[in-house]
Design an enzyme around this catalytic site. Structure first.
Site, PDB file in Angstrom:
ATOM      1  N   GLU A 130       0.826  -1.211   0.000  1.00 56.92           N
ATOM      2  CA  GLU A 130       0.000   0.000   0.000  1.00 56.92           C
ATOM      3  C   GLU A 130       0.859   1.259   0.000  1.00 56.92           C
ATOM      4  O   GLU A 130       0.667   2.130  -0.869  1.00 56.92           O
ATOM      5  CB  GLU A 130      -0.965   0.009   1.202  1.00 56.92           C
TER       6      GLU A 130
ATOM      7  N   PRO B 160       7.929 -41.927  -4.071  1.00 51.15           N
ATOM      8  CA  PRO B 160       6.622 -42.562  -3.965  1.00 51.15           C
ATOM      9  C   PRO B 160       6.178 -42.878  -2.534  1.00 51.15           C
ATOM     10  O   PRO B 160       4.993 -42.771  -2.217  1.00 51.15           O
ATOM     11  CB  PRO B 160       6.807 -43.859  -4.760  1.00 51.15           C
TER      12      PRO B 160
HETATM   13  N1  LIG Z   1       9.519 -39.446 -11.010  1.00 51.68           N
HETATM   14  C1  LIG Z   1       9.421 -38.787  -9.877  1.00 51.68           C
HETATM   15  O1  LIG Z   1       8.672 -37.820  -9.774  1.00 51.68           O
HETATM   16  C2  LIG Z   1      10.242 -39.242  -8.718  1.00 51.68           C
HETATM   17  C3  LIG Z   1      10.343 -38.389  -7.635  1.00 51.68           C
HETATM   18  C4  LIG Z   1      11.103 -38.780  -6.550  1.00 51.68           C
HETATM   19  C5  LIG Z   1      11.706 -40.037  -6.543  1.00 51.68           C
HETATM   20  N2  LIG Z   1      11.595 -40.858  -7.605  1.00 51.68           N
HETATM   21  C6  LIG Z   1      12.234 -42.183  -7.563  1.00 51.68           C
HETATM   22  O2  LIG Z   1      11.675 -42.924  -6.512  1.00 51.68           O
HETATM   23  C7  LIG Z   1      12.650 -43.819  -5.974  1.00 51.68           C
HETATM   24  C8  LIG Z   1      12.718 -43.720  -4.450  1.00 51.68           C
HETATM   25  O3  LIG Z   1      11.473 -44.094  -3.933  1.00 51.68           O
HETATM   26  P1  LIG Z   1      11.189 -44.313  -2.371  1.00 51.68           P
HETATM   27  O4  LIG Z   1       9.720 -44.515  -2.232  1.00 51.68           O
HETATM   28  O5  LIG Z   1      12.129 -45.312  -1.824  1.00 51.68           O
HETATM   29  O6  LIG Z   1      11.680 -42.918  -1.795  1.00 51.68           O
HETATM   30  P2  LIG Z   1      11.165 -41.806  -0.823  1.00 51.68           P
HETATM   31  O7  LIG Z   1       9.711 -41.713  -0.750  1.00 51.68           O
HETATM   32  O8  LIG Z   1      11.934 -40.619  -1.231  1.00 51.68           O
HETATM   33  O9  LIG Z   1      11.771 -42.263   0.557  1.00 51.68           O
HETATM   34  C9  LIG Z   1      11.279 -43.368   1.234  1.00 51.68           C
HETATM   35  C10 LIG Z   1      11.779 -43.345   2.652  1.00 51.68           C
HETATM   36  O10 LIG Z   1      11.326 -42.165   3.295  1.00 51.68           O
HETATM   37  C11 LIG Z   1      11.283 -42.387   4.678  1.00 51.68           C
HETATM   38  N3  LIG Z   1      10.025 -41.838   5.201  1.00 51.68           N
HETATM   39  C12 LIG Z   1       9.866 -40.575   5.651  1.00 51.68           C
HETATM   40  N4  LIG Z   1       8.644 -40.389   6.095  1.00 51.68           N
HETATM   41  C13 LIG Z   1       7.970 -41.514   5.932  1.00 51.68           C
HETATM   42  C14 LIG Z   1       6.633 -41.906   6.216  1.00 51.68           C
HETATM   43  N5  LIG Z   1       5.751 -41.085   6.780  1.00 51.68           N
HETATM   44  N6  LIG Z   1       6.263 -43.158   5.898  1.00 51.68           N
HETATM   45  C15 LIG Z   1       7.141 -43.973   5.316  1.00 51.68           C
HETATM   46  N7  LIG Z   1       8.439 -43.671   5.049  1.00 51.68           N
HETATM   47  C16 LIG Z   1       8.847 -42.448   5.349  1.00 51.68           C
HETATM   48  C17 LIG Z   1      11.461 -43.892   4.911  1.00 51.68           C
HETATM   49  O11 LIG Z   1      12.781 -44.033   5.380  1.00 51.68           O
HETATM   50  P3  LIG Z   1      13.245 -45.243   6.350  1.00 51.68           P
HETATM   51  O12 LIG Z   1      13.286 -46.425   5.436  1.00 51.68           O
HETATM   52  O13 LIG Z   1      14.563 -44.848   6.858  1.00 51.68           O
HETATM   53  O14 LIG Z   1      12.223 -45.374   7.398  1.00 51.68           O
HETATM   54  C18 LIG Z   1      11.290 -44.461   3.520  1.00 51.68           C
HETATM   55  O15 LIG Z   1      12.021 -45.624   3.293  1.00 51.68           O
HETATM   56  C19 LIG Z   1      13.961 -43.442  -6.629  1.00 51.68           C
HETATM   57  O16 LIG Z   1      14.206 -44.353  -7.669  1.00 51.68           O
HETATM   58  C20 LIG Z   1      13.686 -42.077  -7.204  1.00 51.68           C
HETATM   59  O17 LIG Z   1      14.481 -41.808  -8.336  1.00 51.68           O
HETATM   60  C21 LIG Z   1      10.881 -40.477  -8.700  1.00 51.68           C
END
Ligand SMILES: NC(=O)c1ccc[n+]([C@@H]2O[C@H](COP(=O)([O-])OP(=O)(O)OC[C@H]3O[C@@H](n4cnc5c(N)ncnc54)[C@H](OP(=O)(O)O)[C@@H]3O)[C@@H](O)[C@H]2O)c1
Length: 382
Positions: free
Chosen positions: A60, A309
């Site tokens: 403003e 994911p």
């Molecule tokens: N295309 C896209 O848009 C995109 C985006 C991102 C990633 N990606 C791909 O996805 C893959 C990784 O996937 P991801 O599912 O393993 O990875 P993520 O979702 O990044 O991480 C998973 C980890 O997050 C932790 N976490 C934090 N809060 C959580 C909750 N509330 N509940 C559950 N876990 C929680 C856990 O760690 P702990 O195991 O230590 O408990 C779990 O193992 C890679 O290949 C990446 O390149 C693709």
């Protein structure tokens, strides 16, 4: 004649202009709201302004300064209720009264209970006519200040979840290859978003697999500030040789850890310059909510979460996503082992699925972006 208290058609157009002005400051205005203002007299715009950041003039007074002597008897149209308190700058209501403004149009009221409506009252008491927008106009005004309004109402940043998936909803091949699903236009837009946000976050699975830097690169205009990088990492297992940790002393990194994180891991990350927040919860929705609260306490008002994911699914199931941005690439990855964009339990019924009502759909090169809100911006008039 338009009844008193509602903007005229011409003022509604000026409010849309004020909203556009407000958006110019996104990315460097927090912890203040993005606000825009337009001053018009006899149907002509005589001054425009927007708030450019903490300690700088509010929208403003900026518009009043731009209008000079033309403010006498003019109408001021602003996206947010003029403030009535003295913060880093003086109260806007005083500046408005001193400028001889005759009528004020407010896009949306102050979100804070204790100050809501006070600016309007001070102006009305001073004999200034005040009109308050409603419907789509008020929604638009709230949208431009959505990070601030969300944070003011919930204490947490506004969460925008962005994913890029193939036509069959996969985010990687069965061998784990992810580069690149989306094309250069979509990736450039993500860099723009990174520049406009207070924080950019990923789950530890993504930090581990991709070793990202999460910085905004090749953005024009260049970012004024660097977004804090955030890792949702319940066990504090972020690698010390990761790009994030190696650059933590230059661009802040916050690791959101849980109650089960080993103290030696936490200490090692802290020694490397990482800000580690250890919560009471160990996993699930409570862990995420606590982490977002911790970011809110650091005055982080917006976060772009780029997956992966598991974290995407957990945030959606916990209803912690405010805005969803989904890039769909024209490729089919296939394969039973290729990961889907969202993990977790998921919806039982289609009716329970997270849905963007009336998404904006945009073409980005060969990709398609669907973007929209899962939750309305807080601060509507009850
Ligand atoms: N295309 C896209 O848009 C995109 C985006 C991102 C990633 N990606 C791909 O996805 C893959 C990784 O996937 P991801 O599912 O393993 O990875 P993520 O979702 O990044 O991480 C998973 C980890 O997050 C932790 N976490 C934090 N809060 C959580 C909750 N509330 N509940 C559950 N876990 C929680 C856990 O760690 P702990 O195991 O230590 O408990 C779990 O193992 C890679 O290949 C990446 O390149 C693709």
């Amino acid at each position: 004649m338009t009844p008193a208290g509602r903007p005229t058609a011409a003022e509604r157009t000026l409010l849309a202009r004020a909203c556009d002005l407000a958006l110019r400051a996104r990315g460097h205005v927090s912890p203040n709201p993005a606000v825009g203002a337009v001053i018009a007299r006899d149907g002509e715009v005589v001054g425009e302004g927007w708030h450019t950041g903490p300690g700088k003039p509010h929208a403003e007074p900026a518009a009043i300064a731009a209008a000079g002597a033309a403010t006498r008897g003019a109408t001021l149209v602003c996206t947010l209720e003029p403030c009535s308190h003295t913060g880093r700058t003086g109260p806007c209501t005083e500046a408005v009264i001193a400028a001889g403004i005759a009528r004020v149009v407010v896009g949306t009221l102050d979100p804070l209970e204790r100050t809501r409506g006070q600016g309007v009252k001070i102006l009305t008491d001073a004999g200034i006519e005040v009109a308050i927008a409603d419907g789509e106009d008020a929604d638009h005004a709230r949208e431009v200040a959505s990070p601030f309004l969300t944070w003011a109402a919930t204490g947490r940043p506004e969460v925008m979840l962005k994913m890029a998936a193939s036509l069959d909803g996969r985010v990687a091949t069965r061998t784990g290859n992810t580069r690149w699903i989306s094309g250069p236009e979509a990736r450039a837009l993500v860099h723009r978003w990174r520049a406009d946000m207070d924080a950019v976050g990923v789950g530890i699975g993504t930090a581990d697999a991709d070793d990202p830097s999460l910085t905004a690169r090749d953005v024009d205009p260049a970012p004024v500030r660097r977004a804090t990088r955030v890792v949702f990492d319940p066990h504090a297992r972020l690698r010390l040789d990761s790009v994030l940790v190696q650059t933590a002393r230059d661009i802040p990194v916050v690791v959101l850890a849980g109650s089960l994180a080993a103290p030696e891991r936490v200490d090692a990350l802290r020694a490397a310059g990482v800000d580690v927040e250890v919560g009471q919860a160990d996993h699930g929705a409570a862990f995420l909510a606590e982490g977002l609260d911790a970011l809110g306490r650091r005055e982080i008002q917006s976060i772009l979460v780029e997956g992966g994911p598991t974290v995407a699914g957990a945030l959606l199931e916990a209803h912690l996503v405010d805005r969803l941005a989904w890039v769909v690439a024209p490729i089919v990855i296939g394969g039973d082992g290729a990961p889907a964009a969202v993990r977790g339990v998921g919806a039982d019924q289609i009716a329970d699925a997270a849905r963007i009502p009336a998404p904006r759909v945009e073409r980005l090169g060969d990709d398609v972006l669907l973007i929209g809100r899962l939750r309305p911006v807080p601060g509507g008039i009850a």
